[in-house]
Design a protein around this motif. Structure first.
Motif, PDB file in Angstrom:
ATOM      1  N   LEU A  53     -75.758   3.064 -48.510  1.00 40.88           N
ATOM      2  CA  LEU A  53     -75.460   3.782 -47.047  1.00 40.88           C
ATOM      3  C   LEU A  53     -76.706   4.273 -46.437  1.00 40.88           C
ATOM      4  O   LEU A  53     -76.347   4.802 -45.155  1.00 40.88           O
ATOM      5  CB  LEU A  53     -74.592   4.871 -47.184  1.00 40.88           C
ATOM      6  N   ALA A 141     -65.446   2.654 -36.738  1.00 35.64           N
ATOM      7  CA  ALA A 141     -65.859   4.006 -36.652  1.00 35.64           C
ATOM      8  C   ALA A 141     -65.054   4.641 -35.473  1.00 35.64           C
ATOM      9  O   ALA A 141     -64.832   4.013 -34.431  1.00 35.64           O
ATOM     10  CB  ALA A 141     -67.457   3.689 -35.889  1.00 35.64           C
ATOM     11  N   THR A 169     -70.475   0.429 -39.574  1.00 34.11           N
ATOM     12  CA  THR A 169     -71.339   1.131 -38.869  1.00 34.11           C
ATOM     13  C   THR A 169     -71.456   1.474 -37.439  1.00 34.11           C
ATOM     14  O   THR A 169     -70.434   1.037 -36.932  1.00 34.11           O
ATOM     15  CB  THR A 169     -72.856   0.302 -39.017  1.00 34.11           C
ATOM     16  N   ASP A 171     -73.591   1.536 -34.328  1.00 28.55           N
ATOM     17  CA  ASP A 171     -75.047   1.122 -33.701  1.00 28.55           C
ATOM     18  C   ASP A 171     -76.230   1.014 -34.688  1.00 28.55           C
ATOM     19  O   ASP A 171     -77.236   1.646 -34.404  1.00 28.55           O
ATOM     20  CB  ASP A 171     -75.289   2.495 -32.575  1.00 28.55           C
ATOM     21  N   GLY A 172     -75.540   0.572 -35.836  1.00 27.57           N
ATOM     22  CA  GLY A 172     -76.261   0.150 -36.970  1.00 27.57           C
ATOM     23  C   GLY A 172     -76.546   1.098 -37.892  1.00 27.57           C
ATOM     24  O   GLY A 172     -77.078   0.920 -39.072  1.00 27.57           O
ATOM     25  N   THR A 173     -76.040   2.285 -37.765  1.00 32.59           N
ATOM     26  CA  THR A 173     -75.968   3.601 -38.914  1.00 32.59           C
ATOM     27  C   THR A 173     -74.758   3.730 -39.490  1.00 32.59           C
ATOM     28  O   THR A 173     -73.756   3.619 -38.922  1.00 32.59           O
ATOM     29  CB  THR A 173     -76.285   4.825 -38.235  1.00 32.59           C
ATOM     30  N   SER A 174     -75.078   3.733 -40.819  1.00 35.06           N
ATOM     31  CA  SER A 174     -73.807   3.718 -41.813  1.00 35.06           C
ATOM     32  C   SER A 174     -72.935   4.946 -41.311  1.00 35.06           C
ATOM     33  O   SER A 174     -73.461   6.324 -41.302  1.00 35.06           O
ATOM     34  CB  SER A 174     -73.989   3.945 -43.160  1.00 35.06           C
ATOM     35  N   LEU A 175     -71.560   4.666 -41.239  1.00 33.51           N
ATOM     36  CA  LEU A 175     -70.648   5.969 -41.044  1.00 33.51           C
ATOM     37  C   LEU A 175     -70.714   6.826 -42.477  1.00 33.51           C
ATOM     38  O   LEU A 175     -70.903   6.083 -43.763  1.00 33.51           O
ATOM     39  CB  LEU A 175     -69.384   5.316 -41.095  1.00 33.51           C
ATOM     40  N   THR A 177     -72.718   9.078 -42.804  1.00 33.81           N
ATOM     41  CA  THR A 177     -74.158   9.739 -42.605  1.00 33.81           C
ATOM     42  C   THR A 177     -74.730  10.497 -41.283  1.00 33.81           C
ATOM     43  O   THR A 177     -75.621  10.883 -40.972  1.00 33.81           O
ATOM     44  CB  THR A 177     -75.324   8.573 -42.809  1.00 33.81           C
ATOM     45  N   ARG A 286     -69.788  -1.317 -33.027  1.00 33.76           N
ATOM     46  CA  ARG A 286     -69.234  -1.121 -34.298  1.00 33.76           C
ATOM     47  C   ARG A 286     -68.825  -2.081 -35.089  1.00 33.76           C
ATOM     48  O   ARG A 286     -68.515  -3.068 -34.570  1.00 33.76           O
ATOM     49  CB  ARG A 286     -67.751  -0.300 -33.891  1.00 33.76           C
ATOM     50  N   ARG A 287     -69.538  -2.034 -36.293  1.00 33.91           N
ATOM     51  CA  ARG A 287     -69.069  -3.015 -37.376  1.00 33.91           C
ATOM     52  C   ARG A 287     -67.907  -2.593 -38.194  1.00 33.91           C
ATOM     53  O   ARG A 287     -67.678  -1.539 -38.698  1.00 33.91           O
ATOM     54  CB  ARG A 287     -70.315  -3.204 -38.299  1.00 33.91           C
TER      55      ARG A 287
END
Length: 376
Positions: A53, A141, A169, A171-175, A177, A286-287
């Motif tokens: 993560l 997200a 995610t 913008d590439g950042t894990s949800l 965090t 969003r992923r």
């Protein structure tokens, strides 16, 4: 159309079959050590999932519900405090607010993502507001950038309910965090599911991480010496062992779900272009990990019955928003006050999306839906 085919909403046996030996070995390892609660297995899982993560701290707990509860306890939320939550989610999102003695403030959702409506959150702010709990519903997200800015402007805490969103995610950042805390569930039906109940709390703050670790063992650093009133939120070693095996496959399973979502879109366009069905939208940046593939459908209940009669598993997530639940009647939010959530509750239906789902099964699902509307 094909003869009746059985397509379950979720097929855990299909997921288990290729990893059976590894799971059995992991469970045997725990049994052989006779160390069943916390311990080295949980610590190893915490390190591995933190790395996955990109979280500073990942703390294994007993369930996703307990992850939310212990995060709220760590922030000392309680009587007199208001916590803003969506009215459309799994019950624990609001239930945990009540359990710590705070007041859930129920707000409406965005009609496309099913996540918190940022303007509704803004309108719900009062001097008693202490926290916001955005839910990354179905694996996509919430609109975190403006929510975090709003929280910063008003000195509020953000607890991400990422129970359905491990691996998703923004913008590439894990949800999980992005806020002060992230809360995950490993209930067996989740994308990363345990062999029972288990959960996770993620946090960047060292002091808050230490507080969560203290609270998960009844507030005791030493046995029978209690600094705080906590709870029994400990993760079982058996669950950690199973999760360690499954974590190695999570990315492949997630990509399979995403491919299945793309295939549904192609199949609906080809086989049911006139069906009054709205497919889920994957928003920019969003992923989406598709814990659920949720459609909106005319005559939803009749469609559900038709699908089940033809062997297709489906489910309504969620049929009754929180403001219409008897236990929250005391909040005084009347029917019609949060119309987007009420409409979602009346129209949404989850279709099978699990990673082992085949193209033939998906085609059968879409053909069954097309046949239902063709006979109308």
């Amino acid at each position: 159309m094909h003869p009746v085919m059985q397509v379950p909403l979720l097929d855990l046996a299909a997921q288990y079959a290729p990893i059976r030996d590894a799971v059995v070995d992991a469970v045997t390892r725990v049994v052989d050590t006779q160390k069943f609660i916390l311990g080295p297995e949980v610590e190893a899982f915490e390190a591995e999932v933190a790395a996955y993560l990109g979280a500073r701290h990942a703390i294994g707990v007993s369930s996703g519900t307990d992850a939310l509860l212990v995060a709220m306890m760590a922030l000392d939320l309680g009587p007199g405090d208001e916590v803003i939550v969506p009215t459309y989610s799994f019950f624990a999102t609001a239930g945990c607010v009540s359990r710590v003695g705070a007041t859930p403030v129920l707000v409406d959702i965005d009609p496309v993502s099913y996540n918190l409506d940022v303007e509704a959150v803004r309108r719900a702010l009062t001097p008693r507001t202490k926290a916001i709990v955005p839910v990354h519903l179905y694996g996509q997200a919430a609109d975190m950038t403006p929510l975090l800015a709003l929280a910063c402007d008003h000195g509020l805490q953000v607890i991400e309910d990422a129970a359905q969103a491990i691996g998703a995610t923004l913008d590439g950042t894990s949800l999980g965090t992005l806020g002060r805390f992230g809360c995950f569930s490993f209930y067996p039906s989740k994308n990363l599911g345990a062999a029972g109940d288990a959960g996770l709390v993620t946090v960047a703050d060292d002091e808050m991480a230490a507080r969560v670790r203290l609270l998960r063992v009844h507030g005791a650093q030493r046995t029978y010496h209690h600094e705080k009133v906590g709870g029994n939120f400990r993760m079982a070693a058996m669950q950690a062992a199973v999760l360690r095996v499954k974590l190695r496959h999570l990315e492949a399973w997630t990509e399979a779900r995403r491919r299945n979502a793309d295939r549904y879109r192609q199949l609906f366009a080809a086989l049911a272009p006139e069906a009054p069905v709205t497919l889920p939208v994957e928003l920019p940046g969003r992923r989406h990990i598709y814990n659920q593939f949720v459609i909106r459908a005319d005559r939803r209940d009749a469609l559900r019955d038709h699908l089940r009669a033809h062997g297709v598993g489906c489910e309504i997530y969620y049929p009754v928003p929180f403001h219409l639940q008897p236990c929250f009647a005391f909040l005084g939010v009347p029917a019609g006050a949060l119309p987007v959530s009420e409409q979602a509750a009346a129209e949404t239906l989850a279709l099978p999306i699990y990673s082992e789902l085949t193209a033939v099964q998906q085609q059968y699902v879409v053909e069954t839906i097309a046949a239902f509307y063709a006979r109308a």
